[in-house]
Design a protein around this motif. Structure first.
Motif, PDB file in Angstrom:
ATOM      1  N   ASP A 109       0.757 -24.345  13.482  1.00  0.00           N
ATOM      2  CA  ASP A 109       1.296 -24.019  14.801  1.00  0.00           C
ATOM      3  C   ASP A 109       0.464 -24.730  15.869  1.00  0.00           C
ATOM      4  OD1 ASP A 109      -1.018 -22.554  15.144  1.00  0.00           O
ATOM      5  OD2 ASP A 109      -0.060 -20.649  14.638  1.00  0.00           O
ATOM      6  N   GLU A 110       0.821 -24.461  17.161  1.00  0.00           N
ATOM      7  CA  GLU A 110       0.206 -25.268  18.216  1.00  0.00           C
ATOM      8  C   GLU A 110      -1.280 -24.967  18.419  1.00  0.00           C
ATOM      9  OE1 GLU A 110       2.125 -21.721  20.241  1.00  0.00           O
ATOM     10  OE2 GLU A 110       2.490 -23.035  18.540  1.00  0.00           O
ATOM     11  N   VAL A 150       6.750 -20.876   2.829  1.00  0.00           N
ATOM     12  CA  VAL A 150       6.301 -19.478   2.729  1.00  0.00           C
ATOM     13  C   VAL A 150       5.172 -19.252   3.731  1.00  0.00           C
ATOM     14  CG1 VAL A 150       6.933 -19.245   0.301  1.00  0.00           C
ATOM     15  CG2 VAL A 150       4.641 -20.001   0.894  1.00  0.00           C
ATOM     16  N   SER A 151       5.102 -18.039   4.213  1.00  0.00           N
ATOM     17  CA  SER A 151       4.094 -17.715   5.219  1.00  0.00           C
ATOM     18  C   SER A 151       2.685 -17.935   4.669  1.00  0.00           C
ATOM     19  CB  SER A 151       4.271 -16.261   5.634  1.00  0.00           C
ATOM     20  OG  SER A 151       3.157 -15.845   6.382  1.00  0.00           O
ATOM     21  N   TRP A 152       1.819 -18.477   5.502  1.00  0.00           N
ATOM     22  CA  TRP A 152       0.437 -18.739   5.091  1.00  0.00           C
ATOM     23  C   TRP A 152      -0.268 -17.436   4.696  1.00  0.00           C
ATOM     24  CZ3 TRP A 152      -1.599 -23.231   3.867  1.00  0.00           C
ATOM     25  CH2 TRP A 152      -2.988 -23.339   3.746  1.00  0.00           C
ATOM     26  N   SER A 153       0.124 -16.345   5.392  1.00  0.00           N
ATOM     27  CA  SER A 153      -0.544 -15.071   5.126  1.00  0.00           C
ATOM     28  C   SER A 153      -0.150 -14.501   3.769  1.00  0.00           C
ATOM     29  CB  SER A 153      -0.207 -14.075   6.234  1.00  0.00           C
ATOM     30  OG  SER A 153       1.193 -13.842   6.238  1.00  0.00           O
ATOM     31  N   ALA A 183       2.407 -22.002   7.572  1.00  0.00           N
ATOM     32  CA  ALA A 183       3.248 -21.885   6.383  1.00  0.00           C
ATOM     33  C   ALA A 183       2.911 -23.003   5.408  1.00  0.00           C
ATOM     34  CB  ALA A 183       4.727 -21.955   6.767  1.00  0.00           C
ATOM     35  N   ALA A 184       3.144 -22.730   4.144  1.00  0.00           N
ATOM     36  CA  ALA A 184       3.000 -23.753   3.118  1.00  0.00           C
ATOM     37  C   ALA A 184       4.388 -24.054   2.562  1.00  0.00           C
ATOM     38  CB  ALA A 184       2.077 -23.273   2.005  1.00  0.00           C
ATOM     39  N   VAL A 185       4.680 -25.331   2.346  1.00  0.00           N
ATOM     40  CA  VAL A 185       5.962 -25.692   1.749  1.00  0.00           C
ATOM     41  C   VAL A 185       5.755 -25.838   0.249  1.00  0.00           C
ATOM     42  CG1 VAL A 185       7.861 -27.335   1.705  1.00  0.00           C
ATOM     43  CG2 VAL A 185       6.640 -26.889   3.842  1.00  0.00           C
ATOM     44  N   ILE A 186       6.565 -25.109  -0.513  1.00  0.00           N
ATOM     45  CA  ILE A 186       6.441 -25.103  -1.964  1.00  0.00           C
ATOM     46  C   ILE A 186       7.650 -25.786  -2.574  1.00  0.00           C
ATOM     47  CG2 ILE A 186       6.469 -23.575  -3.985  1.00  0.00           C
ATOM     48  CD1 ILE A 186       4.842 -21.604  -2.435  1.00  0.00           C
TER      49      ILE A 186
END
Lengths: 168, 419
Positions: A84-85, A109-112, A91-94
Motif C-alpha cells: 500500500d501507499e 490473499v491478505s498479508w495478515s 497482500a501476497a499473490v499466490i
C-alpha cells in the motif's frame, strides 16, 4: 558533450545524497535490533553507508516460496507482493491450483493471513486460509483492468493467536 | 497392427528386415519426442516461479519463445527441404532440444532461459517437419496415411506418459529434475532416430527441391503450391481451429480449479491425459480411413468435434464432467495430427517443398493459438467463462464450416499412386 557531462555530475550528486539518507535510515531502523552484526569496512568503499550482516536464517526470499494451509494443503506459490501507499505489504499473490501449470489461478490473499514463523520449516509460509476458502475467489490480474483488486482475508472473528516464537 | 507393419514391410521396402526396423524406429522416435513438447509448455513458468523469478521476467522469456516459434516455422521447414539427410536434420534438432533442456535446468537466469526458449522453438520447427519427411521417405506415398496414424498414436502415448512422469517427478523430486529428465530422454530419441534407415537420401526426387537451374525464369513451377487454393484454405481452416481450440483447455482447467476440491489437480491431469488415450486408439484408424474414404470425412470429424466440445463446456458446471467432454479433443487431435502432414503432401506433390509448406501451415497454427489465449482471456474478463466457451465454439463452427464449404478433397484421384 558539455550537457551530458553536467547531467552525469548531477547524477553523482543525487546518488550521494540518497546514499547518505539511506545509510542514516538503515542505521536508525536497525539500532535496537541485536540480530545483525556490524563489520567495520573502509568508509571509503561504501561511501559512508553502513553494512550489516544477518544470519542466514533471519532473512529469506519470498517469491517462489510454497504456501501451506493450516491443514498442510499445498496452496501454491507466492508470485508477487502488493504494497500500500505507506510501503507496507498488504497482500501476497499466490499461484493457486492447476496441474503442471495448466489451470492455475492467481489469487491475492491478505498479508495478515500469512505466517512466517514456522520454527523449523524455513522454506514454507503458512496461510490462515484453506483451499475451499480460496478456490472460488476471483482471479487477480495486474494489467488490463481498472477494476478493484480482490484480496481474500481470514474471517474477522478468527482469533489471531500469537505464536510464542514470533518475538524472537 | 502387427499385420499392417508386415504388409508394408514385405510389400514396399528394399528388404523386410531394415524396413520393420525403420518403422519401429519411427514409433519410438514419436514416443520420445512427445516429451520434448510437453516439457516446455506452461510448466516452465511453474519452474521459473519456483526459482524466484518475477512474473514480468517469466513473461519476457516465454514471449521470446513464442516469437521464435512463429518466426522459425517457415525457415525451419525450408531448412529440412534444403538438407539432403532428413535424419541428420532431426538429430541436430534433438541435440538442440537436449541443450536447451540442460540450459533451463542448470542456468535459470534471464538470458540463458530466453536463449533456451528460442533454441527449443526453432529446433521444434525443424524436428516436426523432419519426422514427417523421414516418414514419407521410409514408407512412400501409398502408405503415408497409415504411417502418420501410427506416428500420431505413439506421439499421444508419449504425451500421456510424459505428463504422468512430469507430475510424479515434480511432486517427489523437484521441478528441475523434470528438465534433466527431458534432456535424458533425448538420448533414446536419438537412438530411435538412428534405427531409421535414412530413406530420404535414396529419394531425392520426392523430398528435395529441383535444381534451380531448371527454372531460369525464377518463378519455377515447383513453387506453384504456395498460391494453391487448397493450401490457403487449409491454412485458414487450421488457424481458425486453433483460435477456437488453444484457449479451451486452459479455461476449462481454470474452472476445475475454481469448482473442484483438493482433487482438482487430478481432474486437470485427467483432462490432459484422457484425450491422448482417445488419440492413441483412433489415430491409426484415421490414417487408414483417410487413405480409403478420403481426407474430407476425417477432417470434418476432427473439426466437428471442436464446436461440440465448446458448447458442452459452456453448459456444464460439474468439474468431473469436464473429463469426458475433453475426450472430444482426442478426436480432433487424431484427425489434425494425421491429416495436416497428409494433405500437405497431397498438395505439394513432388515439388520438393513439402516441409516448407508444412512450415507455412505451422505458422497458421501458431498464429491461431497465440491469438486464442489472448482473445479468450479478454472475453472471459468481460463476459465470463460460459460466454467465452460459446464464442470459441462459434469460431470452431466457422472453422468446420470452412472445411465443409471450401476445403476440397486432396486425395489423389487415382489409387495407383506410385511411391
Amino acid at each position: 558533450m558539455p550537457r551530458i557531462r553536467s547531467l552525469g555530475l548531477s547524477f553523482v550528486g543525487v546518488g550521494t545524497i540518497i546514499g547518505g539518507a539511506l545509510s542514516l535510515g538503515v542505521a536508525a531502523a536497525q539500532a535496537p535490533s541485536s540480530g545483525p552484526t556490524k563489520q567495520s569496512m573502509g568508509e571509503a568503499e561504501l561511501k559512508g553507508a553502513s553494512l550489516d550482516y544477518f544470519p542466514r536464517d533471519r532473512l529469506f526470499r519470498i517469491l517462489g516460496k510454497d504456501v501451506l494451509s493450516a491443514k498442510g494443503e499445498n496452496m501454491g506459490r507466492i508470485v508477487d507482493v502488493l504494497f500500500d501507499e505507506t510501503g507496507q505489504p498488504h497482500a501476497a499473490v499466490i499461484d493457486f491450483g492447476g496441474f503442471l501449470g495448466v489451470g492455475t489461478r492467481k489469487i491475492a490473499v491478505s498479508w495478515s493471513a500469512l505466517r512466517f514463523d514456522l520454527g523449523e520449516k524455513k522454506n514454507v509460509i503458512a496461510l490462515d486460509l484453506g483451499r475451499d476458502q480460496l478456490k472460488a475467489a476471483p482471479e487477480y490480474k495486474y494489467t488490463g483492468s481498472d477494476k478493484p483488486i480482490p484480496v481474500v482475508a481470514q474471517p474477522q472473528s478468527a482469533p489471531h493467536e500469537s505464536n510464542p516464537d514470533s518475538g524472537r | 497392427m502387427t499385420r499392417s507393419i508386415l504388409r508394408i514391410g514385405l510389400g514396399v521396402g528394399p528388404s523386410a528386415a531394415p524396413m520393420s526396423r525403420s518403422l519401429r524406429g519411427l514409433d519410438w522416435l514419436n514416443f520420445f519426442v512427445a516429451n520434448f513438447q510437453s516439457g516446455f509448455g506452461p510448466f516452465i513458468s511453474v519452474y521459473l516461479t519456483g526459482v524466484g523469478w518475477t512474473q514480468g521476467a517469466i513473461g519476457v522469456a516465454l514471449s521470446a519463445g513464442t516469437v521464435a516459434a512463429m518466426l522459425g516455422q517457415v525457415p525451419g521447414g525450408a531448412l529440412v527441404d534444403a538438407v539432403c539427410s532428413k535424419r541428420a536434420a532431426g538429430a541436430a534438432a534433438i541435440a538442440a532440444i537436449i541443450a536447451s533442456a540442460l540450459l533451463i535446468a542448470l542456468w535459470p537466469a534471464l538470458f540463458p532461459i530466453a536463449l533456451a526458449e528460442i533454441l527449443h522453438s526453432f529446433a521444434s520447427s525443424v524436428l516436426g517437419p523432419a519426422i514427417a519427411a523421414l516418414s514419407l521417405a521410409v514408407v512412400g506415398r501409398g502408405a503415408f496415411g497409415e504411417r502418420l496414424g501410427r506416428n500420431a498414436r505413439y506421439l499421444a502415448i508419449g504425451n500421456a506418459v510424459a505428463a504422468g512422469l512430469m507430475g510424479t517427478f515434480g511432486y517427489y523430486i523437484g521441478e528441475r529434475a523434470i528438465f534433466l529428465l527431458t534432456a535424458a530422454l533425448g538420448i533414446p530419441a536419438l537412438a530411435a532416430l538412428n534405427m531409421i534407415h535414412d530413406a530420404s537420401l535414396a529419394r531425392p526426387k520426392l523430398l528435395s527441391p529441383k535444381p534451380i537451374s531448371a527454372k531460369p525464369d525464377g518463378t519455377g513451377r515447383s513453387w506453384r503450391w504456395l498460391t494453391d487454393r487448397r493450401l490457403l484454405t487449409y491454412c485458414a481452416c487450421v488457424a481458425l481451429f486453433q483460435l477456437a481450440n488453444a484457449a479451451m483447455l486452459p479455461i476449462a482447467a481454470g474452472m476445475v480449479t475454481t469448482r473442484a476440491g483438493s482433487e482438482a489437480s487430478l481432474v486437470i491431469a485427467a483432462c490432459i491425459v484422457a484425450p491422448q488415450a482417445v488419440t492413441a486408439v483412433i489415430s491409426p484408424w484415421a490414417g487408414r480411413a483417410a487413405e480409403g474414404w478420403g481426407r474430407r470425412p476425417i477432417l470434418l470429424l476432427g473439426f466437428g468435434a471442436l464446436p461440440i466440445r465448446g458448447m458442452l463446456f459452456a453448459g456444464v458446471a460439474d468439474p468431473y464432467l469436464m473429463i469426458p467432454i475433453q475426450l472430444l479433443d482426442g478426436f480432433s487431435a487424431a484427425a489434425l495430427g494425421v491429416l495436416t502432414a497428409l494433405i500437405i503432401a497431397d498438395i505439394t506433390g513432388d515439388s520438393g517443398h513439402y516441409t516448407t509448406a508444412l512450415g507455412v501451415v505451422g505458422l497458421a497454427i501458431g498464429g491461431g493459438a497465440t491469438l486464442s489465449t489472448t482473445g479468450a482471456g479478454l472475453v472471459a474478463d468481460h463476459f465470463g467463462s460460459a460466454a467465452t466457451f460459446l464464442s470459441l465454439a462459434a469460431v470452431g463452427l466457422c472453422a468446420a464450416g470452412l472445411v465443409w464449404g471450401l476445403m476440397p478433397e486432396t486425395k489423389p484421384a487415382s489409387d495407383a499412386v506410385n511411391t
